[in-house]
Enzyme design. Structure first.
Site, PDB file in Angstrom:
ATOM      1  N   ASP A  39       0.807  -1.212   0.000  1.00 26.60           N
ATOM      2  CA  ASP A  39       0.000   0.000   0.000  1.00 26.60           C
ATOM      3  C   ASP A  39       0.840   1.261   0.000  1.00 26.60           C
ATOM      4  OD1 ASP A  39      -2.647  -0.236  -0.477  1.00 26.60           O
ATOM      5  OD2 ASP A  39      -3.264  -0.423   1.600  1.00 26.60           O
ATOM      6  N   GLU A  45       2.796  12.486   0.784  1.00 27.59           N
ATOM      7  CA  GLU A  45       2.394  13.092   2.053  1.00 27.59           C
ATOM      8  C   GLU A  45       3.580  13.520   2.907  1.00 27.59           C
ATOM      9  OE1 GLU A  45       1.247  10.524   0.659  1.00 27.59           O
ATOM     10  OE2 GLU A  45      -0.850  10.113   1.055  1.00 27.59           O
ATOM     11  N   HIS A  81      -1.204   1.441  -3.941  1.00 25.95           N
ATOM     12  CA  HIS A  81      -2.392   2.310  -3.892  1.00 25.95           C
ATOM     13  C   HIS A  81      -1.991   3.674  -3.363  1.00 25.95           C
ATOM     14  CE1 HIS A  81      -6.455   3.727  -3.282  1.00 25.95           C
ATOM     15  NE2 HIS A  81      -6.093   4.090  -2.073  1.00 25.95           N
ATOM     16  N   CYS A  83      -3.757   7.629  -2.446  1.00 26.06           N
ATOM     17  CA  CYS A  83      -5.055   8.298  -2.357  1.00 26.06           C
ATOM     18  C   CYS A  83      -4.975   9.679  -1.724  1.00 26.06           C
ATOM     19  CB  CYS A  83      -6.056   7.443  -1.586  1.00 26.06           C
ATOM     20  SG  CYS A  83      -5.690   7.200   0.153  1.00 26.06           S
ATOM     21  N   GLU A 105      -7.016   7.024  -5.876  1.00 25.88           N
ATOM     22  CA  GLU A 105      -8.288   7.660  -5.529  1.00 25.88           C
ATOM     23  C   GLU A 105      -8.671   8.540  -6.701  1.00 25.88           C
ATOM     24  OE1 GLU A 105     -10.619  10.939  -4.907  1.00 25.88           O
ATOM     25  OE2 GLU A 105      -8.451  11.256  -4.768  1.00 25.88           O
ATOM     26  N   HIS A 133     -16.063   6.204   0.993  1.00 22.94           N
ATOM     27  CA  HIS A 133     -16.340   6.889   2.252  1.00 22.94           C
ATOM     28  C   HIS A 133     -17.808   7.276   2.385  1.00 22.94           C
ATOM     29  CE1 HIS A 133     -11.937   7.419   1.892  1.00 22.94           C
ATOM     30  NE2 HIS A 133     -11.999   7.189   3.183  1.00 22.94           N
ATOM     31  N   CYS A 165     -10.778   2.963  -2.643  1.00 20.54           N
ATOM     32  CA  CYS A 165      -9.838   2.666  -1.567  1.00 20.54           C
ATOM     33  C   CYS A 165     -10.322   1.390  -0.878  1.00 20.54           C
ATOM     34  CB  CYS A 165      -9.794   3.851  -0.597  1.00 20.54           C
ATOM     35  SG  CYS A 165      -8.370   3.853   0.502  1.00 20.54           S
TER      36      CYS A 165
END
Length: 200
Positions: A39, A45, A81, A83, A105, A133, A165
């Site tokens: 992942d 980030e 992944h 997102c 995402e 979500h 996700c």
């Protein structure tokens, strides 16, 4: 006097985590897994705000990801992944990780999908079809339209269908209904491609 030791410690921590993940990938390989997902490695980030450290950081983040996954068998598909970030300023690093499939995402907008298009990305790409979500399960027709729109940005042969996700935020009924609709929408489009263009 403080910056260099901090950089060194951060890099070492990342490589130690990569070695731990490598052990997990080795175990999955031994168990016969054909697809392994590592992942999101927080590539964007945790990116430093200072430009003079950015390229160094991206370099060892890419190296660490490849260190973790290189133990997999050549025939094994490596997925990752990413997102809820804007990745336009690190697309080259994402490409250098050399994953077989990047899941992203994408339910809110196609910005990241278009970033992949700009660099001429040629590997598998899985733009999220619906927002996990939300408790709302989009109907088949809505998912069909969303999936079809992806082909404006990429070749259908590289398209991998998946939700936005992980589904842990959803109840079992929502999860099952959402996945059933997503599969049904995929089958509709696949049938259309076969009938109209004689492709699969």
């Amino acid at each position: 006097l403080v910056v260099q030791p901090c950089r060194y410690l951060a890099q070492e921590a990342v490589f130690q985590l990569a070695l731990s993940l490598r052990d997990e990938v080795q175990d999955l390989k031994a168990a016969g897994c054909k697809v392994i997902q590592v992942d999101e490695p927080a590539l964007r980030e945790a990116m430093p705000l200072r430009n003079d450290f950015k390229e160094e950081y991206l370099g060892w983040m890419v190296d660490a990801f490849r260190l973790a996954t290189a133990i997999a068998a050549p025939a094994t598909q490596i997925h990752t992944h990413m997102c809820y970030c804007k990745f336009g300023n690190c697309m080259d690093a994402i490409d250098r990780r050399d994953t077989d499939v990047n899941s992203i995402e994408n339910a809110e907008d196609d910005a990241t999908l278009r970033d992949f298009q700009k660099i001429g990305y040629q590997k598998g790409l899985g733009p999220g079809v619906y927002d996990i979500h939300s408790p709302i399960v989009p109907p088949v027709e809505e998912m069909y339209t969303k999936i079809k729109s992806f082909m404006d940005c990429m070749d259908h042969k590289e398209l991998v269908i998946n939700p936005d996700c992980g589904l842990k935020t959803r109840t079992w009924p929502e999860t099952i209904a959402g996945l059933k609709n997503m599969v049904a929408a995929t089958e509709l489009l696949r049938t259309e491609l076969i009938m109209k263009f004689n492709v699969y």
